[in-house]
Design an enzyme around this catalytic site. Structure first.
Site, PDB file in Angstrom:
ATOM      1  N   CYS A   1      49.888  59.076  19.648  1.00 19.95           N
ATOM      2  CA  CYS A   1      49.799  58.011  20.658  1.00 19.95           C
ATOM      3  C   CYS A   1      51.059  57.141  20.715  1.00 19.95           C
ATOM      4  O   CYS A   1      51.312  56.494  21.729  1.00 19.95           O
ATOM      5  CB  CYS A   1      48.575  57.134  20.402  1.00 19.95           C
ATOM      6  SG  CYS A   1      47.040  58.041  20.554  1.00 19.95           S
TER       7      CYS A   1
ATOM      8  N   HIS B   1      49.922  50.368  24.467  1.00 20.83           N
ATOM      9  CA  HIS B   1      49.176  51.633  24.424  1.00 20.83           C
ATOM     10  C   HIS B   1      47.714  51.327  24.739  1.00 20.83           C
ATOM     11  O   HIS B   1      47.147  50.353  24.240  1.00 20.83           O
ATOM     12  CB  HIS B   1      49.305  52.258  23.036  1.00 20.83           C
ATOM     13  CG  HIS B   1      48.388  53.415  22.823  1.00 20.83           C
ATOM     14  ND1 HIS B   1      48.287  54.460  23.725  1.00 20.83           N
ATOM     15  CD2 HIS B   1      47.506  53.706  21.826  1.00 20.83           C
ATOM     16  CE1 HIS B   1      47.389  55.330  23.284  1.00 20.83           C
ATOM     17  NE2 HIS B   1      46.904  54.889  22.141  1.00 20.83           N
TER      18      HIS B   1
ATOM     19  N   ASN C   1      42.087  56.617  26.964  1.00 18.16           N
ATOM     20  CA  ASN C   1      43.252  56.714  26.086  1.00 18.16           C
ATOM     21  C   ASN C   1      43.951  58.045  26.368  1.00 18.16           C
ATOM     22  O   ASN C   1      43.419  59.103  26.048  1.00 18.16           O
ATOM     23  CB  ASN C   1      42.782  56.621  24.627  1.00 18.16           C
ATOM     24  CG  ASN C   1      43.922  56.696  23.622  1.00 18.16           C
ATOM     25  OD1 ASN C   1      45.046  57.057  23.963  1.00 18.16           O
ATOM     26  ND2 ASN C   1      43.624  56.371  22.380  1.00 18.16           N
TER      27      ASN C   1
HETATM   28  O1  UT7 Z   1      45.058  55.851  20.192  1.00 19.24           O
HETATM   29  C1  UT7 Z   1      44.987  56.007  18.828  1.00 19.24           C
HETATM   30  C2  UT7 Z   1      44.461  54.801  18.190  1.00 19.24           C
HETATM   31  N1  UT7 Z   1      43.029  54.752  18.306  1.00 19.24           N
HETATM   32  C3  UT7 Z   1      42.435  53.586  18.335  1.00 19.24           C
HETATM   33  O2  UT7 Z   1      43.098  52.585  18.379  1.00 19.24           O
HETATM   34  C4  UT7 Z   1      40.940  53.542  18.278  1.00 19.24           C
HETATM   35  C5  UT7 Z   1      40.512  52.412  17.367  1.00 19.24           C
HETATM   36  N2  UT7 Z   1      39.054  52.293  17.216  1.00 19.24           N
HETATM   37  C6  UT7 Z   1      38.268  51.863  18.218  1.00 19.24           C
HETATM   38  O3  UT7 Z   1      38.731  51.628  19.326  1.00 19.24           O
HETATM   39  C7  UT7 Z   1      36.806  51.615  17.911  1.00 19.24           C
HETATM   40  O4  UT7 Z   1      36.597  51.681  16.519  1.00 19.24           O
HETATM   41  C8  UT7 Z   1      35.839  52.626  18.599  1.00 19.24           C
HETATM   42  C9  UT7 Z   1      35.809  52.372  20.087  1.00 19.24           C
HETATM   43  C10 UT7 Z   1      36.296  54.041  18.302  1.00 19.24           C
HETATM   44  C11 UT7 Z   1      34.401  52.435  18.073  1.00 19.24           C
HETATM   45  O5  UT7 Z   1      33.994  51.092  18.242  1.00 19.24           O
HETATM   46  P1  UT7 Z   1      33.329  50.284  17.031  1.00 19.24           P
HETATM   47  O6  UT7 Z   1      32.983  48.969  17.552  1.00 19.24           O
HETATM   48  O7  UT7 Z   1      34.308  50.364  15.891  1.00 19.24           O
HETATM   49  O8  UT7 Z   1      32.006  51.088  16.775  1.00 19.24           O
HETATM   50  P2  UT7 Z   1      31.531  51.896  15.458  1.00 19.24           P
HETATM   51  O9  UT7 Z   1      32.340  53.146  15.313  1.00 19.24           O
HETATM   52  O10 UT7 Z   1      31.468  50.962  14.304  1.00 19.24           O
HETATM   53  O11 UT7 Z   1      30.089  52.292  15.882  1.00 19.24           O
HETATM   54  C12 UT7 Z   1      29.036  51.324  16.096  1.00 19.24           C
HETATM   55  C13 UT7 Z   1      27.770  52.054  16.429  1.00 19.24           C
HETATM   56  C14 UT7 Z   1      27.425  53.154  15.423  1.00 19.24           C
HETATM   57  O12 UT7 Z   1      26.011  53.181  15.298  1.00 19.24           O
HETATM   58  P3  UT7 Z   1      25.279  52.496  14.024  1.00 19.24           P
HETATM   59  O13 UT7 Z   1      25.850  53.208  12.840  1.00 19.24           O
HETATM   60  O14 UT7 Z   1      25.662  51.053  14.094  1.00 19.24           O
HETATM   61  O15 UT7 Z   1      23.842  52.786  14.273  1.00 19.24           O
HETATM   62  C15 UT7 Z   1      27.893  54.408  16.094  1.00 19.24           C
HETATM   63  O16 UT7 Z   1      27.150  55.550  15.678  1.00 19.24           O
HETATM   64  O17 UT7 Z   1      27.916  52.733  17.687  1.00 19.24           O
HETATM   65  C16 UT7 Z   1      27.599  54.110  17.534  1.00 19.24           C
HETATM   66  N3  UT7 Z   1      28.416  54.878  18.466  1.00 19.24           N
HETATM   67  C17 UT7 Z   1      28.075  55.087  19.743  1.00 19.24           C
HETATM   68  N4  UT7 Z   1      27.001  54.715  20.465  1.00 19.24           N
HETATM   69  C18 UT7 Z   1      26.948  55.074  21.742  1.00 19.24           C
HETATM   70  C19 UT7 Z   1      29.641  55.464  18.239  1.00 19.24           C
HETATM   71  N5  UT7 Z   1      30.052  56.055  19.362  1.00 19.24           N
HETATM   72  C20 UT7 Z   1      29.122  55.835  20.308  1.00 19.24           C
HETATM   73  C21 UT7 Z   1      28.998  56.196  21.657  1.00 19.24           C
HETATM   74  N6  UT7 Z   1      27.915  55.790  22.349  1.00 19.24           N
HETATM   75  N7  UT7 Z   1      29.963  56.897  22.302  1.00 19.24           N
END
Ligand code: UT7
Length: 325
Positions: free
Chosen positions: A115, A252, A282
């Site tokens: 990225c 980005h 992204n």
């Molecule tokens: O370009 C390269 C660099 N990449 C980045 O900068 C990405 C950085 N990370 C992020 O942007 C965020 O961490 C994400 C968008 C990937 C995820 O957001 P988050 O607020 O960190 O959510 P999480 O991974 O902690 O997940 C929270 C909950 C989980 O459920 P439980 O364990 O709380 O029951 C996940 O299983 O959301 C669940 N979850 C989803 N639910 C619905 C994860 N993905 C999804 C989904 N739809 N697509």
């Protein structure tokens, strides 16, 4: 004092026709429009058609950038394609673009910093220009991340899209001041210890397969704002400029929460942020030039503006660039 500057003279972009909405994503995996928008800001992403390759996207963006610069392929000394999704393991996608543009001299190569690829390519182009190894450089960020996603993994497949953006930089003269047009500073960083937070689980040497993208999202998120802020502050310190001098922040486009958090930490007001993550998702190395192209086309970014670009991605890699356009 007269110095050589790398001046931005052309911009282009390309997005595949097919738009995949969050509602359609919810038919593929257990997710919802509400979750995706609330956690990332993404509403839709573009997906390359079957048979449409990274080089096709790159070429379309390149042609637009060359037209904008008033140049043809044969005028170029160097093409750098930043991509993590090349057409083939080798040769470089850049050489396919070179041939298609009718450029039979100079050099073309791919650059791999995921990225952050476009920022790494921009810093590389600046070095070539300032050391007088090249006068006219075409930079392209082009990706077909849809081809390396695990479409059953909701935590990653909702985040990415396909696209390409391109910029032409040409050698010009400056006075060595912050009022000069061109690239004023770049700062690149990497930390290979963070490999396991964002990687592809395949490759020619390891599995002889392409593999799929794997990401510990919260792990990446925890580092993102700190790393990006550090890279931006390094570029600002080098020039003596500060956040109040920045006309446009072109980050980005990974997550709206990261964009907002970084701008807040840097003291950049929200109306200065160029955000396309909602419409593009992204697009990895393509995201910075794609976002720039949108804001240039709609008249927000004007000649003479000071633009701050930054990115962070797998590796980890991260970096920033200050450009007066
Ligand atoms: O370009 C390269 C660099 N990449 C980045 O900068 C990405 C950085 N990370 C992020 O942007 C965020 O961490 C994400 C968008 C990937 C995820 O957001 P988050 O607020 O960190 O959510 P999480 O991974 O902690 O997940 C929270 C909950 C989980 O459920 P439980 O364990 O709380 O029951 C996940 O299983 O959301 C669940 N979850 C989803 N639910 C619905 C994860 N993905 C999804 C989904 N739809 N697509």
């Amino acid at each position: 004092m007269s110095v050589i500057r790398s001046i931005l003279t052309g911009v282009g972009s390309y997005l595949p026709d097919r738009i995949l909405t969050n509602a359609e994503m919810a038919e593929l995996v257990d997710t919802s429009d509400e979750w995706i928008q609330a956690r990332t800001g993404i509403k839709q992403r573009h997906i390359a058609a079957q048979g449409e390759l990274t080089s096709d996207l790159a070429l379309a963006a390149a042609r637009e950038a060359l037209t904008d610069a008033g140049l043809e392929g044969r005028d170029l000394d160097l093409i750098i394609v930043a991509t993590a999704t090349p057409d083939q393991t080798f040769p470089a996608t850049a050489t396919k673009v070179q041939a298609a543009l009718g450029m039979t001299t100079g050099a073309a190569f791919d650059l791999q910093a995921v990225c952050s690829g476009f920022i790494f390519a921009l810093a590389t182009a600046n070095s070539f220009i300032r050391t007088q190894q090249a006068k006219r450089v075409l930079l392209i960020g082009a990706e077909t991340f849809s081809r390396i996603l695990d479409w059953e993994d909701r935590s990653t497949c909702v985040l990415f899209g396909d696209g390409a953006g391109a910029m032409v930089f040409e050698a010009g003269e400056g006075e060595g001041s912050n009022e000069d047009k061109g690239i004023l500073a770049t700062h690149l960083r990497s930390d290979g210890r963070q490999h396991d937070l964002l990687y592809v689980d395949g490759g020619p040497s390891s599995t002889q397969t392409t593999g799929h993208l794997r990401m510990n999202g919260p792990g990446v998120f925890r580092h993102a704002i700190t790393n990006i802020t550090e890279a931006v502050n390094s570029s600002l310190d080098e020039t003596g400029l500060n956040a109040a001098d920045i006309d446009w922040f072109v980050p980005h486009q990974a997550n709206q929460r990261i964009l907002d958090g970084t701008a807040k930490k840097l003291g950049i007001s929200t109306d200065r942020i160029i955000s396309t993550v909602g419409l593009h998702g992204n697009t990895s190395a393509a995201s910075v030039p794609l976002a720039y192209a949108v804001a240039r086309a709609d008249g927000r970014i004007k000649d003479g503006d000071l633009v701050l670009m930054e990115a962070m991605g797998g590796g980890f890699t991260w970096g920033s660039a200050l450009v007066r356009v």
